[in-house]
Scaffold this motif. Structure first.
Motif, PDB file in Angstrom:
ATOM      1  N   LEU A 290      69.818  24.940  56.010  1.00 59.94           N
ATOM      2  CA  LEU A 290      69.215  25.097  54.685  1.00 59.94           C
ATOM      3  C   LEU A 290      70.264  25.434  53.634  1.00 59.94           C
ATOM      4  O   LEU A 290      70.036  25.239  52.443  1.00 59.94           O
TER       5      LEU A 290
ATOM      6  N   ARG B 194      56.721  20.760  48.314  1.00 63.54           N
ATOM      7  CA  ARG B 194      57.463  19.803  49.155  1.00 63.54           C
ATOM      8  C   ARG B 194      57.454  18.414  48.500  1.00 63.54           C
ATOM      9  O   ARG B 194      58.426  17.691  48.574  1.00 63.54           O
TER      10      ARG B 194
ATOM     11  N   PHE C 271      62.489  23.635  55.935  1.00 60.69           N
ATOM     12  CA  PHE C 271      61.742  24.558  55.073  1.00 60.69           C
ATOM     13  C   PHE C 271      60.354  24.802  55.653  1.00 60.69           C
ATOM     14  O   PHE C 271      59.914  25.944  55.791  1.00 60.69           O
TER      15      PHE C 271
END
Lengths: 316, 277
Positions: free
Chosen positions: B125, B209, B158
């Motif tokens: 990430l 998203r 995520f």
């Protein structure tokens, strides 16, 4: 702060950077085209390709080349570009400097938009100014950089004719000779990153303002400025610094699109050229540099959060 | 009339009205883009692929938005090539969400190994999405598949971490303990007993998203990485017409406005959704 924490953090950082370079190396090895096919283009014959590959040294086993590359990096040698044969350090230095200048100016913009705006919005949460600022920030961070950049170009370059639409580096090579080329790219970056910081800072300050002791201070008749600077901000400084520092990697790494839009010859544009030409050592060097900035940025934010927070300082 | 207006409104009613007012504008923005993208291809006045005039004619007469770098009608191109900006992120968000949800549930079910995997995910990430996009985009064969992979690589970690943080608490809940005592496997429990509790927060996160996926897809189009079709989407149209910005700004501004409208609309809707709960 315990030395163990810093060491562990450093270890993870080095591991991550190794991991990233291995992944990028493997991906470029697996790519259907390599530097030789990109260089020769339609003139590629099997013989000429083989000849060029042995000349570039890319016909040797992958693992051997990776280890050689990694060994070189440890001793400070990033090798030479496959496309031009020039040393990587020489190729990367000037664009990296230009990206750093752009990021630095954008960072000042983030401080103004994000921190000042965020404190203003959070101190009178759900007031009229807060609602305007919060909505504007949501719009600012929703849009891709190039949409914001095009909007700015349309207004300030095409309509008002105040600023250049394209960031051409002057022939002297000195940015200080034409500082106006930095304005629109820097503002674009600052709007996106500043909007993000504004919403974070607003939340931090709003939570601080709602605390009972702050409420008590206000009821004691202490003026709003004094309440803000003496009661709300001291405990909010740590989280605000963390939020601001965490944005630095974005300003450096996220500049690719902005550099491409304005034609600004920084690290991001160099990366695109390098990947396009399958210039493996150049790509590896830029990816390593950008990842290092990112990881160090987050690590710095993490360490600062601990330094600023007495509770975590004592218990970590 | 005045008597009617001065009647005090209950607080609940006022809040509800405010929320509804907050929903109208973003809904109109998203609906407008969906309409243009959906109906546009059939409403285009000219063939979007045919060169009709010289390059970069400014808006006038026959060409309401002027022409692009190959003398094609910009209005017809904007109408015909809007759907990829909607459809590609939508499909890839669904795929990335499936991968992320399954991954996240497995992480919770396999607690020990899960913790180590999460440490790796945290590192993934930390890599700037643009870096992932550029490297993966150039290496994979261009097209829809490449974008699907890139969005999944950027989005799924995520979702996986989000699902893990949501689901972790449920493994201490009574109904899960009952299943554990009955001898069911932790993976089966995660999917059968825990997953149904996560739908609402997951759907809320889907908005974020989608915006992230759209950002990746349009940035890819703008950078010319992993392009879908031959420059036949709004983002690629911007890049192609950038050279004629001074001659026909409409060729750049019109597709950029479409992208901006959709992004802002979806984000405002997501914000309202979050504020409601």
């Amino acid at each position: 702060m315990p030395a163990g924490f810093v060491l562990a953090r450093l270890g993870v950082t080095v591991l991550l950077l190794c991991g990233v370079t291995v992944v990028v190396f493997v991906l470029m090895e697996a790519a259907p085209r390599d530097a030789a096919t990109q260089f020769l283009g339609v003139k590629a014959t099997p013989e000429r390709l083989a000849e060029l590959r042995s000349e570039l040294g890319v016909d040797r086993p992958s693992w051997l080349r990776y280890l050689e590359w990694a060994g070189g990096v440890v001793s400070g040698d990033f090798g030479a570009s496959l496309a031009s044969g020039r040393p990587i350090g020489e190729l990367v230095a000037a664009p990296a400097g230009r990206t750093a200048v752009l990021a630095g100016i954008a960072f000042l913009g983030v401080l103004v938009i994000g921190v000042v705006g965020g404190i203003r919005a959070g101190y009178r949460a759900s007031g009229r100014v807060d609602r305007a600022l919060s909505t504007a920030a949501l719009i600012g961070l929703s849009m891709p950089e190039f949409v914001i950049g095009i909007g700015l170009i349309a207004v300030f370059a095409l309509w008002l004719r105040m600023l250049p639409a394209v960031s051409l580096i002057p022939s002297s090579g000195q940015l200080s000779d034409r500082p106006e080329i930095l304005v629109l790219p820097a503002v674009t970056l600052a709007v996106v990153a500043g909007s993000y910081v504004l919403r974070l800072v607003r939340g931090i300050v709003a939570a601080g303002t709602a605390r009972p002791d702050v409420e008590a201070a206000r009821l004691d008749g202490i003026g709003p400025a004094r309440v803000l600077f003496a009661h709300v901000l001291p405990s909010a400084v740590g989280p605000i610094v963390t939020a601001v520092v965490a944005v630095v990697p974005y300003l450096v790494g996220g500049a690719v699109v902005v550099e491409q839009l304005f034609g600004y010859p920084g690290l991001g544009r160099l990366l695109i050229t390098a990947v396009d030409g399958r210039d493996q050592p150049l790509v590896m060097a830029i990816v390593l540099l950008l990842s290092a900035v990112t990881v160090l940025g987050y690590a710095a934010a993490d360490v600062l959060a601990r330094v600023a927070d007495p509770y975590r300082r004592r218990h970590s | 009339m005045s008597e009617f207006a001065s009647e005090p409104m209950s607080l609940g009613r006022r809040v509800r009205l405010r929320l509804r007012r907050g929903l109208v504008l973003p809904s109109v923005m998203v609906a407008a883009v969906v309409l243009v993208a959906g109906v546009g291809p059939f409403a285009a006045p000219h063939d979007p692929r045919e060169s009709m005039a010289v390059a970069f004619v400014p808006p006038r007469g026959e060409f309401l938005l002027g022409t692009d770098q190959l003398g094609r009608d910009v209005l017809s191109r904007v109408l015909s090539h809007g759907w990829p900006v909607l459809v590609v992120p939508l499909v890839s968000v669904v795929v990335a969400a499936l991968v992320g949800v399954c991954g996240g549930l497995l992480l919770v079910a396999r607690r020990g190994r899960g913790r180590r995997v999460v440490q790796v995910l945290d590192m993934v990430l930390a890599i700037p999405p643009m870096l992932t996009l550029i490297v993966l985009g150039y290496v994979l064969p261009p097209g829809f598949g490449a974008l699907l992979v890139v969005v999944t690589v950027i989005n799924a970690p995520f979702t996986a971490r989000f699902v893990r943080s949501l689901a972790d608490g449920y493994f201490d809940a009574g109904f899960v303990e009952v299943s554990l005592v009955e001898g069911d496997g932790r993976v089966a429990i995660a999917f059968r007993e825990v997953l149904p509790n996560l739908w609402v927060p997951l759907l809320g996160d889907l908005g974020n998203r989608f915006v992230a996926a759209m950002y990746v897809v349009v940035s890819a189009g703008f950078l010319g990485v992993a392009a879908i079709g031959d420059g036949a989407d709004w983002a690629s149209m911007i890049t192609d017409s950038l050279g004629g910005l001074a001659l026909n700004p409409a060729a750049v501004i019109a597709p950029a406005a479409g992208i901006g409208l959709l992004a802002v609309g979806v984000n405002l809707l997501g914000d309202q959704w979050a504020a409601r709960r």
